[in-house]
Design a protein around this motif. Structure first.
Motif, mmCIF file in Angstrom:
data_model
loop_
_atom_site.group_PDB
_atom_site.id
_atom_site.type_symbol
_atom_site.label_atom_id
_atom_site.label_comp_id
_atom_site.label_asym_id
_atom_site.label_seq_id
_atom_site.Cartn_x
_atom_site.Cartn_y
_atom_site.Cartn_z
ATOM 1 N N ILE A 18 5.068 0.605 -10.403
ATOM 2 C CA ILE A 18 4.059 0.482 -11.458
ATOM 3 C C ILE A 18 3.165 1.716 -11.452
ATOM 4 C CG2 ILE A 18 2.030 -0.823 -12.219
ATOM 5 C CD1 ILE A 18 3.412 -3.302 -11.065
ATOM 6 N N LYS A 19 2.959 2.269 -12.604
ATOM 7 C CA LYS A 19 2.104 3.441 -12.731
ATOM 8 C C LYS A 19 0.846 3.064 -13.492
ATOM 9 C CE LYS A 19 5.110 6.074 -10.800
ATOM 10 N NZ LYS A 19 4.956 6.343 -9.404
ATOM 11 N N PHE A 20 -0.269 3.487 -13.025
ATOM 12 C CA PHE A 20 -1.529 3.246 -13.700
ATOM 13 C C PHE A 20 -1.875 4.478 -14.520
ATOM 14 C CE2 PHE A 20 -2.881 -0.686 -11.907
ATOM 15 C CZ PHE A 20 -2.203 -0.763 -10.703
ATOM 16 N N ALA A 21 -2.484 4.250 -15.665
ATOM 17 C CA ALA A 21 -2.868 5.356 -16.539
ATOM 18 C C ALA A 21 -3.869 6.262 -15.839
ATOM 19 C CB ALA A 21 -3.431 4.818 -17.846
ATOM 20 N N ASP A 22 -4.715 5.672 -15.023
ATOM 21 C CA ASP A 22 -5.753 6.475 -14.376
ATOM 22 C C ASP A 22 -5.898 6.043 -12.917
ATOM 23 O OD1 ASP A 22 -9.207 7.284 -15.255
ATOM 24 O OD2 ASP A 22 -7.880 8.041 -13.714
ATOM 25 N N GLU A 23 -5.155 6.690 -12.036
ATOM 26 C CA GLU A 23 -5.225 6.328 -10.621
ATOM 27 C C GLU A 23 -6.566 6.692 -10.003
ATOM 28 O OE1 GLU A 23 -1.661 7.906 -8.844
ATOM 29 O OE2 GLU A 23 -0.601 6.060 -9.317
ATOM 30 N N GLU A 24 -7.240 7.651 -10.589
ATOM 31 C CA GLU A 24 -8.576 7.995 -10.104
ATOM 32 C C GLU A 24 -9.509 6.795 -10.246
ATOM 33 O OE1 GLU A 24 -12.122 11.072 -11.256
ATOM 34 O OE2 GLU A 24 -10.059 11.815 -11.306
ATOM 35 N N LEU A 27 -8.872 4.425 -7.431
ATOM 36 C CA LEU A 27 -9.510 4.870 -6.190
ATOM 37 C C LEU A 27 -11.015 4.606 -6.212
ATOM 38 C CD1 LEU A 27 -7.610 8.215 -5.560
ATOM 39 C CD2 LEU A 27 -7.395 6.066 -4.286
ATOM 40 N N GLU A 28 -11.636 4.828 -7.354
ATOM 41 C CA GLU A 28 -13.068 4.555 -7.473
ATOM 42 C C GLU A 28 -13.359 3.067 -7.325
ATOM 43 O OE1 GLU A 28 -14.418 6.294 -11.143
ATOM 44 O OE2 GLU A 28 -13.934 8.318 -10.467
ATOM 45 N N LEU A 29 -12.528 2.229 -7.937
ATOM 46 C CA LEU A 29 -12.719 0.784 -7.817
ATOM 47 C C LEU A 29 -12.487 0.328 -6.380
ATOM 48 C CD1 LEU A 29 -11.032 -0.334 -11.141
ATOM 49 C CD2 LEU A 29 -13.453 -0.574 -10.553
ATOM 50 N N PHE A 30 -11.528 0.961 -5.690
ATOM 51 C CA PHE A 30 -11.294 0.612 -4.293
ATOM 52 C C PHE A 30 -12.498 0.979 -3.442
ATOM 53 C CE2 PHE A 30 -9.795 1.268 0.019
ATOM 54 C CZ PHE A 30 -9.138 0.076 0.248
ATOM 55 N N GLN A 31 -13.107 2.129 -3.731
ATOM 56 C CA GLN A 31 -14.316 2.511 -2.993
ATOM 57 C C GLN A 31 -15.441 1.518 -3.241
ATOM 58 O OE1 GLN A 31 -14.967 6.567 -4.268
ATOM 59 N NE2 GLN A 31 -13.989 7.369 -2.426
ATOM 60 N N ALA A 49 -3.713 -8.883 -9.342
ATOM 61 C CA ALA A 49 -4.257 -8.410 -8.068
ATOM 62 C C ALA A 49 -3.132 -7.974 -7.135
ATOM 63 C CB ALA A 49 -5.111 -9.510 -7.431
ATOM 64 N N ASP A 50 -2.032 -8.725 -7.109
ATOM 65 C CA ASP A 50 -0.895 -8.367 -6.257
ATOM 66 C C ASP A 50 -0.263 -7.054 -6.688
ATOM 67 O OD1 ASP A 50 -1.194 -10.622 -4.687
ATOM 68 O OD2 ASP A 50 0.295 -11.789 -5.792
ATOM 69 N N GLN A 51 -0.149 -6.823 -7.995
ATOM 70 C CA GLN A 51 0.421 -5.570 -8.487
ATOM 71 C C GLN A 51 -0.448 -4.381 -8.100
ATOM 72 O OE1 GLN A 51 0.615 -6.790 -12.599
ATOM 73 N NE2 GLN A 51 2.849 -6.677 -12.577
ATOM 74 N N ILE A 52 -1.737 -4.558 -8.220
ATOM 75 C CA ILE A 52 -2.664 -3.476 -7.899
ATOM 76 C C ILE A 52 -2.615 -3.153 -6.410
ATOM 77 C CG2 ILE A 52 -5.109 -2.840 -7.784
ATOM 78 C CD1 ILE A 52 -5.388 -4.487 -10.436
ATOM 79 N N ALA A 53 -2.632 -4.169 -5.573
ATOM 80 C CA ALA A 53 -2.572 -3.948 -4.126
ATOM 81 C C ALA A 53 -1.266 -3.254 -3.739
ATOM 82 C CB ALA A 53 -2.718 -5.275 -3.385
ATOM 83 N N ALA A 54 -0.148 -3.730 -4.280
ATOM 84 C CA ALA A 54 1.150 -3.136 -3.964
ATOM 85 C C ALA A 54 1.194 -1.671 -4.395
ATOM 86 C CB ALA A 54 2.274 -3.926 -4.637
ATOM 87 N N HIS A 55 0.661 -1.398 -5.559
ATOM 88 C CA HIS A 55 0.656 -0.013 -6.042
ATOM 89 C C HIS A 55 -0.254 0.855 -5.170
ATOM 90 C CE1 HIS A 55 1.035 3.364 -8.714
ATOM 91 N NE2 HIS A 55 -0.275 3.502 -8.671
ATOM 92 N N TYR A 57 -1.053 0.532 -2.027
ATOM 93 C CA TYR A 57 -0.456 0.828 -0.724
ATOM 94 C C TYR A 57 0.778 1.710 -0.824
ATOM 95 C CZ TYR A 57 -3.709 -2.351 1.444
ATOM 96 O OH TYR A 57 -4.855 -2.936 1.888
ATOM 97 N N SER A 58 1.538 1.621 -1.918
ATOM 98 C CA SER A 58 2.707 2.484 -2.041
ATOM 99 C C SER A 58 2.329 3.885 -2.507
ATOM 100 C CB SER A 58 3.736 1.874 -2.994
ATOM 101 O OG SER A 58 3.261 1.884 -4.321
ATOM 102 N N ALA A 59 1.321 3.999 -3.359
ATOM 103 C CA ALA A 59 0.947 5.313 -3.907
ATOM 104 C C ALA A 59 0.088 6.120 -2.953
ATOM 105 C CB ALA A 59 0.224 5.136 -5.240
ATOM 106 N N PHE A 60 -0.809 5.460 -2.265
ATOM 107 C CA PHE A 60 -1.787 6.183 -1.447
ATOM 108 C C PHE A 60 -1.570 6.014 0.037
ATOM 109 C CE2 PHE A 60 -3.883 5.049 -5.499
ATOM 110 C CZ PHE A 60 -3.912 6.328 -6.029
ATOM 111 N N ASN A 61 -0.736 5.097 0.441
ATOM 112 C CA ASN A 61 -0.343 4.863 1.833
ATOM 113 C C ASN A 61 -1.472 5.153 2.815
ATOM 114 O OD1 ASN A 61 1.245 4.117 3.938
ATOM 115 N ND2 ASN A 61 2.715 5.770 3.743
#
Length: 64
Positions: A18-24, A27-31, A49-55, A57-61
């Protein structure tokens, strides 16, 4: 049995793609929210929520 819904298996591996239009923004929401994926999902439309978490951890490891 035409009246019953066919349940499809969830391809969990596909969730990694899954690709997000704005991964930045992710990251801001995670912070802001940390691992509170449900709260992050409320800010990102169309993703669970599961899709976001999976993405995340796979994108930013974060473990590496």
């Amino acid at each position: 049995m035409a009246d019953t819904l066919a349940l499809e298996k969830i391809d969990w591996h596909a969730l990694d793609q899954i690709k997000f239009a704005d991964e930045e923004a992710l990251l801001e929401l995670f912070q802001k929210f940390g691992q509170r994926w449900t709260e992050i999902a409320q800010e990102i439309s169309g993703k669970s929520a599961d899709q976001i978490a999976a993405h995340y951890y796979s994108a930013f490891n974060p473990s590496e």
